[in-house]
Scaffold this motif. Structure first.
Motif, PDB file in Angstrom:
ATOM      1  N   VAL A 190       0.848  -1.191   0.000  1.00 45.04           N
ATOM      2  CA  VAL A 190       0.000   0.000   0.000  1.00 45.04           C
ATOM      3  C   VAL A 190       0.887   1.245   0.000  1.00 45.04           C
ATOM      4  O   VAL A 190       1.951   1.271   0.637  1.00 45.04           O
ATOM      5  CB  VAL A 190      -0.938   0.003   1.231  1.00 45.04           C
ATOM      6  CG1 VAL A 190      -1.759   1.283   1.289  1.00 45.04           C
ATOM      7  CG2 VAL A 190      -1.854  -1.214   1.206  1.00 45.04           C
ATOM      8  N   ILE A 191       0.421   2.295  -0.737  1.00 42.54           N
ATOM      9  CA  ILE A 191       1.160   3.564  -0.799  1.00 42.54           C
ATOM     10  C   ILE A 191       0.971   4.311   0.518  1.00 42.54           C
ATOM     11  O   ILE A 191      -0.157   4.610   0.915  1.00 42.54           O
ATOM     12  CB  ILE A 191       0.666   4.408  -1.977  1.00 42.54           C
ATOM     13  CG1 ILE A 191       0.929   3.675  -3.300  1.00 42.54           C
ATOM     14  CG2 ILE A 191       1.332   5.775  -1.988  1.00 42.54           C
ATOM     15  CD1 ILE A 191       0.313   4.348  -4.507  1.00 42.54           C
ATOM     16  N   ASP A 192       2.079   4.597   1.199  1.00 42.48           N
ATOM     17  CA  ASP A 192       2.012   5.265   2.497  1.00 42.48           C
ATOM     18  C   ASP A 192       2.075   6.787   2.326  1.00 42.48           C
ATOM     19  O   ASP A 192       1.189   7.514   2.773  1.00 42.48           O
ATOM     20  CB  ASP A 192       3.153   4.784   3.389  1.00 42.48           C
ATOM     21  CG  ASP A 192       3.076   5.364   4.799  1.00 42.48           C
ATOM     22  OD1 ASP A 192       1.956   5.732   5.212  1.00 42.48           O
ATOM     23  OD2 ASP A 192       4.117   5.460   5.473  1.00 42.48           O
ATOM     24  N   THR A 193       3.110   7.281   1.655  1.00 40.96           N
ATOM     25  CA  THR A 193       3.245   8.725   1.433  1.00 40.96           C
ATOM     26  C   THR A 193       3.618   8.969  -0.030  1.00 40.96           C
ATOM     27  O   THR A 193       4.195   8.096  -0.701  1.00 40.96           O
ATOM     28  CB  THR A 193       4.333   9.338   2.336  1.00 40.96           C
ATOM     29  OG1 THR A 193       5.595   8.746   2.019  1.00 40.96           O
ATOM     30  CG2 THR A 193       3.994   9.123   3.804  1.00 40.96           C
ATOM     31  N   ILE A 194       3.283  10.181  -0.495  1.00 40.51           N
ATOM     32  CA  ILE A 194       3.645  10.586  -1.851  1.00 40.51           C
ATOM     33  C   ILE A 194       4.466  11.859  -1.765  1.00 40.51           C
ATOM     34  O   ILE A 194       4.000  12.884  -1.248  1.00 40.51           O
ATOM     35  CB  ILE A 194       2.392  10.817  -2.723  1.00 40.51           C
ATOM     36  CG1 ILE A 194       1.557   9.540  -2.790  1.00 40.51           C
ATOM     37  CG2 ILE A 194       2.788  11.278  -4.119  1.00 40.51           C
ATOM     38  CD1 ILE A 194       0.252   9.714  -3.538  1.00 40.51           C
ATOM     39  N   GLN A 195       5.689  11.802  -2.231  1.00 35.88           N
ATOM     40  CA  GLN A 195       6.563  12.964  -2.263  1.00 35.88           C
ATOM     41  C   GLN A 195       6.723  13.408  -3.709  1.00 35.88           C
ATOM     42  O   GLN A 195       6.432  12.665  -4.644  1.00 35.88           O
ATOM     43  CB  GLN A 195       7.931  12.612  -1.660  1.00 35.88           C
ATOM     44  CG  GLN A 195       7.851  12.042  -0.247  1.00 35.88           C
ATOM     45  CD  GLN A 195       9.184  11.535   0.245  1.00 35.88           C
ATOM     46  OE1 GLN A 195      10.233  11.888  -0.304  1.00 35.88           O
ATOM     47  NE2 GLN A 195       9.157  10.695   1.276  1.00 35.88           N
ATOM     48  N   GLY A 219      -2.686   5.733   0.654  1.00 32.54           N
ATOM     49  CA  GLY A 219      -3.562   4.781   1.306  1.00 32.54           C
ATOM     50  C   GLY A 219      -4.161   3.737   0.373  1.00 32.54           C
ATOM     51  O   GLY A 219      -4.817   2.801   0.841  1.00 32.54           O
ATOM     52  N   GLU A 220      -3.921   3.875  -0.942  1.00 35.45           N
ATOM     53  CA  GLU A 220      -4.462   2.904  -1.887  1.00 35.45           C
ATOM     54  C   GLU A 220      -3.415   1.850  -2.226  1.00 35.45           C
ATOM     55  O   GLU A 220      -2.213   2.066  -2.105  1.00 35.45           O
ATOM     56  CB  GLU A 220      -4.933   3.585  -3.167  1.00 35.45           C
ATOM     57  CG  GLU A 220      -6.158   4.447  -2.958  1.00 35.45           C
ATOM     58  CD  GLU A 220      -6.744   4.941  -4.286  1.00 35.45           C
ATOM     59  OE1 GLU A 220      -6.121   4.697  -5.338  1.00 35.45           O
ATOM     60  OE2 GLU A 220      -7.813   5.562  -4.254  1.00 35.45           O
ATOM     61  N   GLN A 221      -3.888   0.701  -2.679  1.00 36.79           N
ATOM     62  CA  GLN A 221      -3.008  -0.402  -3.051  1.00 36.79           C
ATOM     63  C   GLN A 221      -2.184  -0.043  -4.282  1.00 36.79           C
ATOM     64  O   GLN A 221      -2.659   0.634  -5.195  1.00 36.79           O
ATOM     65  CB  GLN A 221      -3.849  -1.650  -3.328  1.00 36.79           C
ATOM     66  CG  GLN A 221      -3.053  -2.893  -3.655  1.00 36.79           C
ATOM     67  CD  GLN A 221      -3.949  -4.115  -3.789  1.00 36.79           C
ATOM     68  OE1 GLN A 221      -4.931  -4.256  -3.050  1.00 36.79           O
ATOM     69  NE2 GLN A 221      -3.615  -4.998  -4.710  1.00 36.79           N
ATOM     70  N   PHE A 222      -0.930  -0.480  -4.288  1.00 33.52           N
ATOM     71  CA  PHE A 222      -0.046  -0.235  -5.432  1.00 33.52           C
ATOM     72  C   PHE A 222      -0.649  -0.861  -6.697  1.00 33.52           C
ATOM     73  O   PHE A 222      -1.075  -2.017  -6.699  1.00 33.52           O
ATOM     74  CB  PHE A 222       1.332  -0.827  -5.153  1.00 33.52           C
ATOM     75  CG  PHE A 222       2.303  -0.667  -6.293  1.00 33.52           C
ATOM     76  CD1 PHE A 222       3.131   0.437  -6.366  1.00 33.52           C
ATOM     77  CD2 PHE A 222       2.379  -1.628  -7.305  1.00 33.52           C
ATOM     78  CE1 PHE A 222       4.024   0.584  -7.418  1.00 33.52           C
ATOM     79  CE2 PHE A 222       3.271  -1.480  -8.359  1.00 33.52           C
ATOM     80  CZ  PHE A 222       4.091  -0.381  -8.418  1.00 33.52           C
ATOM     81  N   LEU A 267       3.837  -1.175   3.776  1.00 34.67           N
ATOM     82  CA  LEU A 267       3.720   0.244   3.444  1.00 34.67           C
ATOM     83  C   LEU A 267       4.924   0.683   2.609  1.00 34.67           C
ATOM     84  O   LEU A 267       6.050   0.256   2.868  1.00 34.67           O
ATOM     85  CB  LEU A 267       3.635   1.086   4.723  1.00 34.67           C
ATOM     86  CG  LEU A 267       2.413   0.840   5.609  1.00 34.67           C
ATOM     87  CD1 LEU A 267       2.490   1.706   6.866  1.00 34.67           C
ATOM     88  CD2 LEU A 267       1.134   1.117   4.845  1.00 34.67           C
ATOM     89  N   MET A 268       4.661   1.520   1.586  1.00 36.95           N
ATOM     90  CA  MET A 268       5.741   1.993   0.728  1.00 36.95           C
ATOM     91  C   MET A 268       5.549   3.471   0.419  1.00 36.95           C
ATOM     92  O   MET A 268       4.425   3.972   0.359  1.00 36.95           O
ATOM     93  CB  MET A 268       5.805   1.175  -0.572  1.00 36.95           C
ATOM     94  CG  MET A 268       4.539   1.221  -1.362  1.00 36.95           C
ATOM     95  SD  MET A 268       4.476   0.092  -2.805  1.00 36.95           S
ATOM     96  CE  MET A 268       6.101  -0.485  -2.975  1.00 36.95           C
ATOM     97  N   ASP A 269       6.691   4.178   0.259  1.00 39.95           N
ATOM     98  CA  ASP A 269       6.673   5.593  -0.092  1.00 39.95           C
ATOM     99  C   ASP A 269       6.937   5.742  -1.587  1.00 39.95           C
ATOM    100  O   ASP A 269       7.721   4.990  -2.179  1.00 39.95           O
ATOM    101  CB  ASP A 269       7.734   6.361   0.702  1.00 39.95           C
ATOM    102  CG  ASP A 269       7.479   6.298   2.208  1.00 39.95           C
ATOM    103  OD1 ASP A 269       6.286   6.204   2.573  1.00 39.95           O
ATOM    104  OD2 ASP A 269       8.450   6.321   2.970  1.00 39.95           O
ATOM    105  N   VAL A 270       6.293   6.763  -2.189  1.00 39.10           N
ATOM    106  CA  VAL A 270       6.415   7.009  -3.625  1.00 39.10           C
ATOM    107  C   VAL A 270       6.890   8.432  -3.837  1.00 39.10           C
ATOM    108  O   VAL A 270       6.399   9.364  -3.180  1.00 39.10           O
ATOM    109  CB  VAL A 270       5.068   6.780  -4.345  1.00 39.10           C
ATOM    110  CG1 VAL A 270       5.155   7.230  -5.799  1.00 39.10           C
ATOM    111  CG2 VAL A 270       4.666   5.325  -4.268  1.00 39.10           C
ATOM    112  N   GLN A 271       7.857   8.616  -4.720  1.00 39.20           N
ATOM    113  CA  GLN A 271       8.313   9.967  -5.058  1.00 39.20           C
ATOM    114  C   GLN A 271       8.105  10.214  -6.552  1.00 39.20           C
ATOM    115  O   GLN A 271       8.575   9.461  -7.401  1.00 39.20           O
ATOM    116  CB  GLN A 271       9.795  10.147  -4.713  1.00 39.20           C
ATOM    117  CG  GLN A 271      10.318  11.546  -5.088  1.00 39.20           C
ATOM    118  CD  GLN A 271      11.713  11.808  -4.582  1.00 39.20           C
ATOM    119  OE1 GLN A 271      11.913  11.927  -3.371  1.00 39.20           O
ATOM    120  NE2 GLN A 271      12.665  11.901  -5.499  1.00 39.20           N
ATOM    121  N   LEU A 272       7.380  11.303  -6.854  1.00 33.65           N
ATOM    122  CA  LEU A 272       7.157  11.731  -8.234  1.00 33.65           C
ATOM    123  C   LEU A 272       8.303  12.646  -8.660  1.00 33.65           C
ATOM    124  O   LEU A 272       8.584  13.640  -7.989  1.00 33.65           O
ATOM    125  CB  LEU A 272       5.823  12.474  -8.343  1.00 33.65           C
ATOM    126  CG  LEU A 272       5.584  13.284  -9.615  1.00 33.65           C
ATOM    127  CD1 LEU A 272       5.491  12.370 -10.845  1.00 33.65           C
ATOM    128  CD2 LEU A 272       4.318  14.133  -9.492  1.00 33.65           C
TER     129      LEU A 272
END
Length: 862
Positions: A190-195, A219-222, A267-272
């Motif tokens: 699941v996406i924890d934070t978006i940077q 908070g949504e599933q990858f 939980l995983m963090d994502v960076q754009l």
């Protein structure tokens, strides 16, 4: 010729016999080795739940042999081929003539024939292998590839810890087996934070204003598909917000995960990341921040010639546009600027570029345009150049067709159209066309004539705007590709029907709010139909004449009625009413009670006379209609789509409103006349829906439903023949010929049966057979009825839900050959349920080849 016709009539029997021989003689396991297993089925079980998604099933690399209704046709065709055809066969094909000469010199005739037979067997084997399918036997290496693809798919959905296995299950019959793929998903990530790391401040501002529309949410599933959709969304957003040179490759995502946290933490963090612009030129400054650009100068080159340059052009300024041209400007400036959606000092939008391309193409005056954007040193101002190369002023189109119908054995049609572009300087297009046809009538045609002919012509002018005395741009802007059409035409038809002459004139408007939606309004559709040869009615409508002549038979021996009958030419010949005088006079005197008949016969004669009057009278139609269509098909290869069409039409309403102002002349029936003809008055509505489902392997299920109703009122008690409905034919119920079915439960009472209510349902299963040859199984249901008009026959009238029992059912099969640009179609229909029969005779009474209906058509029926 007779032999050919005999074979044509019996081809279905021959084909069916050959098919039965093939089925009975084929051994499905013929080419399956002793240590091999024929794959019969794949199943996918995910967390103990069976999966039927075609997308997921498509990931399996090894699939069972294709089948038609459960029968492995292509496999058995392949099995019919000889095991090991001689490889010298190919060489023999290339040197056929040389070998034949040598064989004739060296071998006896018997030996030559035997060798030729051997080569024919090899040739047939090659053909069967080419159109067939080799047996699909289980290959564990392919099975492991499928497992890896399934795991990769669920990885893309966030199940990074999924586990995949498979099991080979014995089939119900020997040397056959199934494969069951089993996937255990485990806990998803699941996406924890978006940077975000956006290099351009302007892009960062644009992103913030639309971040709530992001497909990637905390908070949504990858889901990898959502990341792809988000990249496409952002690219479209930036290019429509002034960043004319934005590249999708500038967007990427980093997945950040702390390896020190617990192993079961998903939980995983994502960076754009949005990088700077990377130039593909040789410039030293290859990485610059993206900036919002505006149109500073807009130039339109109206006479662009790629070899002529732009140095010697004249120019004018019009509403902040610079228009360049040679010698004399051939177009009104407004016609050019209305097709350009860029505006001076406005920010760049990719949507405006697309709309400009579409509208310039819609003008039908220029070739596909070239649009160029030249930025200044700051990358914030654009010089926009639109290069327009004109199409030829005049062009000529010629067409020639060969046709066939249930009336014509063969026909030829030709047409010629002269196109003149930019007629009045506003990109108008004028089409002047002429057409003609000649056909050889069937022996069972409606007249004793041998040939039919048709001649016609049209003048059509198209305006690339809504042509009204007031401005409609606020309601229908130019990006909707508005067009106005004004047309006038005439048509002359001989030796079919009553030799009709028609005149028509149409003023219409059409526009497309989107690529998939189209609207059309015919503000004025005027049609005048004149029957030239009304005395030919009883020769054309022979069933109608037979019914009248049968009533007259009871008076054929009475001398006082002899003038109604033709003189007897041969001994034993039955007297027959003469046409037209005898038949017309007999009907008239029956209706004025000068000839005594039973009440039932009088009603029949009254119905015949009303039909004769209706079909021989001239028609004048002043109609207005609106048509709305939508098609979800995304391309020629899209086999899963829907489309619908809604049409509303009203005729005679405007003329009816004028009756209180203008003193119309009236006929004896009290109808108002215009130019001596009663004008038609009715309302009409239609709904047509088509749905296609792709079920894999080139197989498609196609469904169509149609409903139409036309209600006469006011100045009319029936709907004109040219605006009524008929049933049967190659695009309708294929078990009946055109105009043969209905109305209701009547049994072909007229030669051309029509009515004002129609219901139709069609279902077709389409499947590939071999190469470009395709097959179909179909079921067509429907009928026509009379309602709210002057019809008195209760069997032809729709009286409620009970009349739905008169819906006819035709079933059959078809063969199609796909020529890429069009499909040649042969369908054979059988009357499965015929409402014209009684009781149990309604079912399968026409289910034999002698009563089958053969239909030839071009392209699919729906």
């Amino acid at each position: 010729m007779k032999v050919f016709l005999g074979l044509t009539r019996n081809w279905a029997k021959i084909g069916l016999l050959l098919l039965l021989l093939c089925i009975s003689g084929c051994n499905t396991l013929k080419k399956v080795g002793e240590d091999e297993l024929l794959l019969t089925k794949n199943s996918i079980i995910v967390d103990n739940e069976k999966i039927n998604s075609s997308e997921i099933k498509g990931l399996i690399t090894q699939k069972p042999n294709s089948s038609v209704l459960g029968y492995p046709l292509k496999l058995n065709l392949y099995n019919l081929a000889k095991e090991n055809p001689d490889s010298s066969f190919q060489d023999w094909l290339q040197r056929k003539e040389k070998r034949e000469k040598r064989l004739n010199n060296l071998l006896s005739e018997k030996q030559v024939n035997r060798l030729r037979e051997s080569f024919m067997v090899k040739g047939a084997s090659e053909f069967l292998k080419r159109i067939g399918e080799p047996p699909v036997t289980i290959d564990t290496s392919e099975t492991n590839k499928s497992i890896n693809k399934l795991k990769a798919y669920y990885n893309s959905k966030g199940y990074f810890n999924n586990v995949g296995t498979y099991e080979i299950l014995d089939g119900e019959r020997k040397k056959r087996a199934k494969i069951e793929y089993q996937i255990t998903l485990n806990k998803p990530y699941v996406i924890d934070t978006i940077q975000k790391n956006i290099s351009s401040p302007e892009l960062d501002s644009i992103y913030k204003s639309s971040s709530v529309k992001s497909y990637v949410k905390q908070g949504e599933q990858f889901d990898l598909d959502k990341f792809t959709m988000e990249r496409e969304r952002l690219t479209t957003l930036f290019r429509n917000s002034g960043v004319y040179n934005f590249q999708e490759s500038s967007i990427n995502y980093d997945i950040l995960r702390d390896t020190t946290i617990a192993a079961d933490d998903q939980l995983m963090d994502v960076q754009l990341n949005i990088k700077k612009f990377r130039s593909t030129s040789d410039s030293t400054d290859t990485n610059t921040p993206y900036k919002v650009a505006r149109h500073k100068k807009i130039n339109i080159y109206a006479d662009y010639d790629i070899s002529g340059g732009t140095d010697t052009l004249n120019s004018i300024s019009y509403e902040n546009y610079n228009i360049y041209y040679r010698n004399k400007l051939r177009y009104r400036p407004k016609a050019l600027t209305d097709a350009i959606f860029f505006e001076k000092d406005s920010i760049y939008r990719d949507l405006d570029r697309i709309r400009t391309y579409r509208q310039i193409t819609n003008l039908n005056t220029f070739k596909y345009p070239n649009v160029e954007f030249i930025p200044d040193a700051t990358q914030t101002e654009l010089e926009t150049n639109i290069y327009l190369a004109a199409k030829p002023k005049y062009s000529l189109n010629l067409n020639f067709d060969v046709t066939h119908s249930n009336i014509q054995q063969v026909g030829t049609a030709f047409s010629a159209t002269v196109i003149t572009r930019n007629v009045f300087g506003g990109a108008e297009t004028l089409n002047v066309s002429a057409r003609g046809s000649i056909g050889l009538l069937n022996d069972s045609g409606p007249t004793d004539a041998t040939f039919t002919s048709e001649l016609g012509g049209d003048v059509n002018i198209t305006f690339p705007r809504i042509w009204l005395p007031f401005n409609t741009e606020q309601i229908i802007p130019y990006y909707m590709l508005p067009q106005s059409r004004l047309s006038a035409g005439t048509n002359f038809q001989r030796n079919i029907g009553l030799d009709k002459q028609s005149l028509n004139s149409i003023l219409s408007y059409n526009w497309s709010p989107t690529d998939r939606i189209k609207n059309n309004i015919e503000l004025l559709n005027v049609e005048f139909v004149r029957n030239v040869n009304t005395d030919n009615f009883y020769n054309v409508y022979r069933n109608t004449f037979s019914n009248l002549d049968e009533i007259a038979d009871q008076f054929q021996d009475d001398p006082q009625y002899a003038p109604y009958f033709e003189p007897i030419q041969e001994e034993g010949e039955e007297p027959r009413l003469s046409i037209p005088e005898g038949a017309n006079n007999f009907a008239r005197y029956v209706l004025n009670d000068s000839i005594p008949v039973s009440r039932e016969d009088r009603d029949i004669v009254n119905s015949i006379e009303e039909r004769r009057r209706r079909l021989t009278e001239n028609n004048l139609i002043f109609a207005t209609n609106f048509t709305h269509t939508k098609n979800s098909k995304s391309g020629i290869n899209d086999l899963d789509f829907y489309q619908y069409r809604i049409k509303l039409e009203s005729a005679g309403g405007m003329l009816s409103m004028l009756t209180n102002v203008i003193p119309f002349n009236k006929n004896p029936e009290g109808q108002n006349l215009v130019f001596g003809v009663p004008f038609s008055q009715y309302v009409k509505t239609e709904f047509d829906y088509i749905r296609h489902w792709e079920i894999g392997g080139g197989q498609v299920i196609a469904f169509r439903s149609f409903s139409g109703l036309a209600i006469p009122y006011g100045n009319s008690d029936n709907v004109p023949f040219v605006r009524s409905y008929f049933a049967g034919g190659s695009n309708d119920n294929r078990a009946w010929n055109a105009y043969e079915l209905g109305p209701g439960s009547t049994d072909n009472i007229n030669d051309f049966n029509e009515a004002n209510l129609k219901l139709a349902l069609n279902l077709e299963y389409r499947f590939p057979i071999a190469g470009d040859v395709k097959g179909a199984l179909f079921a067509d249901a429907g009928n026509i009825w009379n309602v709210f008009d002057n019809e008195t026959n209760p069997d032809a009238i729709f009286s409620g839900f009970s009349s739905l029992g008169d819906i006819a059912l035709g079933t059959g099969l078809g063969l199609r050959y796909d020529f890429t640009y069009f499909v040649f179609r042969l369908d054979v229909g059988f009357k499965t349920y015929n409402p014209a029969k009684i009781g149990s005779d309604r079912w399968f009474d026409g289910y034999n080849l002698k009563k089958a209906v053969f239909n030839i058509g071009i392209n699919y029926p729906f």
